[in-house]
Motif scaffolding. Sequence first.
Motif, PDB file in Angstrom:
ATOM      1  N   PHE A 149       0.842  -1.197   0.000  1.00 32.21           N
ATOM      2  CA  PHE A 149       0.000   0.000   0.000  1.00 32.21           C
ATOM      3  C   PHE A 149       0.880   1.250   0.000  1.00 32.21           C
ATOM      4  N   LEU A 150       0.456   2.251  -0.736  1.00 32.04           N
ATOM      5  CA  LEU A 150       1.134   3.539  -0.759  1.00 32.04           C
ATOM      6  C   LEU A 150       0.381   4.499   0.144  1.00 32.04           C
ATOM      7  N   ASN A 151       1.052   5.013   1.169  1.00 27.03           N
ATOM      8  CA  ASN A 151       0.449   5.945   2.119  1.00 27.03           C
ATOM      9  C   ASN A 151       0.982   7.340   1.832  1.00 27.03           C
ATOM     10  N   VAL A 152       0.091   8.246   1.451  1.00 25.02           N
ATOM     11  CA  VAL A 152       0.485   9.570   0.991  1.00 25.02           C
ATOM     12  C   VAL A 152       0.276  10.595   2.089  1.00 25.02           C
ATOM     13  N   HIS A 153       1.332  11.339   2.396  1.00 24.81           N
ATOM     14  CA  HIS A 153       1.268  12.449   3.344  1.00 24.81           C
ATOM     15  C   HIS A 153       1.272  13.745   2.536  1.00 24.81           C
TER      16      HIS A 153
END
Length: 326
Positions: free
Chosen positions: A87-91
């Motif tokens: 999963f790519l977690n974007v801040h």
Amino acid sequence: MTPVELSRTVLRAVRSAVEDGELDVVVPSRAVVTPPGPGGSGDYATNIALRLAREAGRPPRDVAEILRARLCRADRVADVLVSGPGFLNVHLADDLATSALVRRIRADGERYGYSEECAGDEPVLLRVPFDVRAEVVADSLVRIIASQGGRVEVAHGEPATLRPVPAAEDPAPLGGDASRWALLHPAGHDRPRITAEHLVQRESNPLFRVRYAHARTCALARAGARLHLVPEPGDTAQTDARPLLRALAEYPHALAHAARHRAPDRLARHLVGTADAFLAVQHTVLPLGDEKPSAAHRARLALAEAAGTVLAGGLSLLGISAPVHL
């Protein structure tokens, strides 16, 4: 950055990786962006790497790392982390994200969240039985689907294509707004509860909370004007405003889901969440006591104004009024 904008950013990252020869896949038409789940972090997460891994012939985390490098270079993205299987977690960059979102809502007004997602599709035929709840649901779907560029044709008869569980009692005694809410807020497979609870002005009534939250945004605007405080999008300097920012950013997604799944209850529930998030921070919008008005107060007032715009727009699509005083 809204979920729709972030979705486009993710797709641009995929397209860039394909053009550079790092991925051999067909660029999908859509990237799903949602709040991070358990174990995730940041503002949003996407499973695009898991979706592309099999076609790319590579482990999901490898695909995620390829996309991460490109997403980290995107405007208004502060950082991207890979979690779980890929999963790519974007801040997002907080100040830019807040300012851009509020400016977008102010520019679009109550048309914020409208899109052309359903434009060009065949008209949606809703064949409904002669039932008051089915009529009200169909009426709201006409507006919700139109907000996504689609068109609805409503007919009566069998076989019905839209058949929510009917109400056990006549909702008319509740009045226009409360009766519509009573019929639209529950999911279509749930039986509506037609009770006087929809009329009481207290926290247990979701309709009251939504309409009260809108009235509070209007009251804050009036009070701000008396203080000569001009709303100005910017950094609110509030970590507790993040749930409200997320709710406002996800509003277009909620509208699209309500249209796609023929489910106005999804919009109604999203409005409840938005109202609750606003009411949790509404006491911080204006200066208190001897506190001097600041840029943060102007930003909070602009955020409150944006919340009021979304609440009014959503209620309008449901056919429910948004009072200025309550």
